[in-house]
Scaffold this motif. Sequence first.
Motif, PDB file in Angstrom:
ATOM      1  N   ARG A  14       2.307   6.662  -7.187  1.00  0.00           N
ATOM      2  CA  ARG A  14       1.246   7.505  -7.741  1.00  0.00           C
ATOM      3  C   ARG A  14       1.523   8.983  -7.501  1.00  0.00           C
ATOM      4  NH1 ARG A  14      -3.887   3.952  -5.482  1.00  0.00           N
ATOM      5  NH2 ARG A  14      -4.038   2.473  -7.235  1.00  0.00           N
ATOM      6  N   ALA A  15       2.152   9.284  -6.358  1.00  0.00           N
ATOM      7  CA  ALA A  15       2.364  10.686  -5.985  1.00  0.00           C
ATOM      8  C   ALA A  15       3.706  11.236  -6.450  1.00  0.00           C
ATOM      9  CB  ALA A  15       2.264  10.828  -4.463  1.00  0.00           C
ATOM     10  N   HIS A  36       0.836  -1.208   0.000  1.00  0.00           N
ATOM     11  CA  HIS A  36       0.000   0.000   0.000  1.00  0.00           C
ATOM     12  C   HIS A  36       0.871   1.257   0.000  1.00  0.00           C
ATOM     13  CE1 HIS A  36      -3.186   2.830   1.040  1.00  0.00           C
ATOM     14  NE2 HIS A  36      -2.450   3.234   2.060  1.00  0.00           N
ATOM     15  N   THR A  53       2.605   1.704  -3.406  1.00  0.00           N
ATOM     16  CA  THR A  53       1.635   2.070  -4.444  1.00  0.00           C
ATOM     17  C   THR A  53       1.280   3.549  -4.355  1.00  0.00           C
ATOM     18  OG1 THR A  53       0.717  -0.187  -4.453  1.00  0.00           O
ATOM     19  CG2 THR A  53      -0.633   1.562  -5.395  1.00  0.00           C
ATOM     20  N   GLU A  54       1.049   4.037  -3.145  1.00  0.00           N
ATOM     21  CA  GLU A  54       0.745   5.455  -2.976  1.00  0.00           C
ATOM     22  C   GLU A  54       1.941   6.317  -3.368  1.00  0.00           C
ATOM     23  OE1 GLU A  54      -2.291   6.821  -2.065  1.00  0.00           O
ATOM     24  OE2 GLU A  54      -2.858   4.738  -2.505  1.00  0.00           O
ATOM     25  N   HIS A  55       3.149   5.832  -3.095  1.00  0.00           N
ATOM     26  CA  HIS A  55       4.354   6.592  -3.429  1.00  0.00           C
ATOM     27  C   HIS A  55       4.500   6.765  -4.936  1.00  0.00           C
ATOM     28  CE1 HIS A  55       8.518   8.007  -3.284  1.00  0.00           C
ATOM     29  NE2 HIS A  55       8.799   7.100  -4.210  1.00  0.00           N
TER      30      HIS A  55
END
Length: 311
Positions: A183-184, A176, A179-181
């Motif tokens: 995307r950002a 998680h 994945t957030e990294h």
Amino acid sequence: MKTELPQDISDFAAVAAKRFARLGGPPAALRAETDDGVRDAARTALTDVGAFELDVRSAPDDLLAAAVLCRAAGAAALPYPVVEEMLAVDGARLALVNPGAPRIDHGDLAGEWVAADLDGNRYRALPAARTGAKLGPFLVPATLSPPEGTVPAADVNLHLMLGSWRILGAMQQSLHIVTEHVRARVQFGKPLADFQAVRFAVADASVAVRGLYELAKYTICRPESLPGQVRSADALVLRYKAADTARQVLRTSHQLLGALGFCDESDISVLDRHTQPLIRLPLGAEALALRLIPDVRDGHLETLFSGPVPA
């Protein structure tokens, strides 16, 4: 085939995750390295959700609840030996050890310890002081007595399975975070997630974690009526898969986070360091694979091409 967890178990998992989040998650685990009060608070959190009231040895629903509790503890890097205490023997926490190099995670906590190896040999364990190691910050060396009888094979299997659920939680949280990294994080004018190589790496890690989750559910729900050798093989396979998946996911996480993944400002670093004892003890992935070879030869390991297992 329906593989979703029962609703009451999912609800319990959500409650446990929220309670551990209140404790602080991986940042709290980082503080625990220098403040023992955090580990006291972690035990209080476990008591609040009823962890030590679960009858993991004889109640299937309680065992499944314990599994999702361990998953939540892994995701939060909960700084407490929850598996060892849930499987306590005569009031003493049960640790799985390698007799050749005995070490116990959180062995410095007050209280008695009983140790067992993967063959079920039982030892009295005398943990030493913490060493201050960066990987496995709560890991302590221990002195073992000569073998003093055995512990049931079922206890060894439960220890392996519940520890695997804890690894699963840590890997789901790691996936998680990464994945957030991606995307950002913007590189060369676009998010990392837009690069095909990054997508492939995250997809491979996601497939590995999802496969571990399905195997974990399958193993924990296997009937107790199966022969003991089959149950032991199941537990070893799950732990092997958990250790192998952790190696892949953590490697991918560090590659995609770069230097940030090795700094304690990132939760990945804390999850990695605090999960290492579970990944490496009592044996690493390679040694677990070698132990499985006789089970494959003797037919105790079920595969897609196996015949029916005798009841």
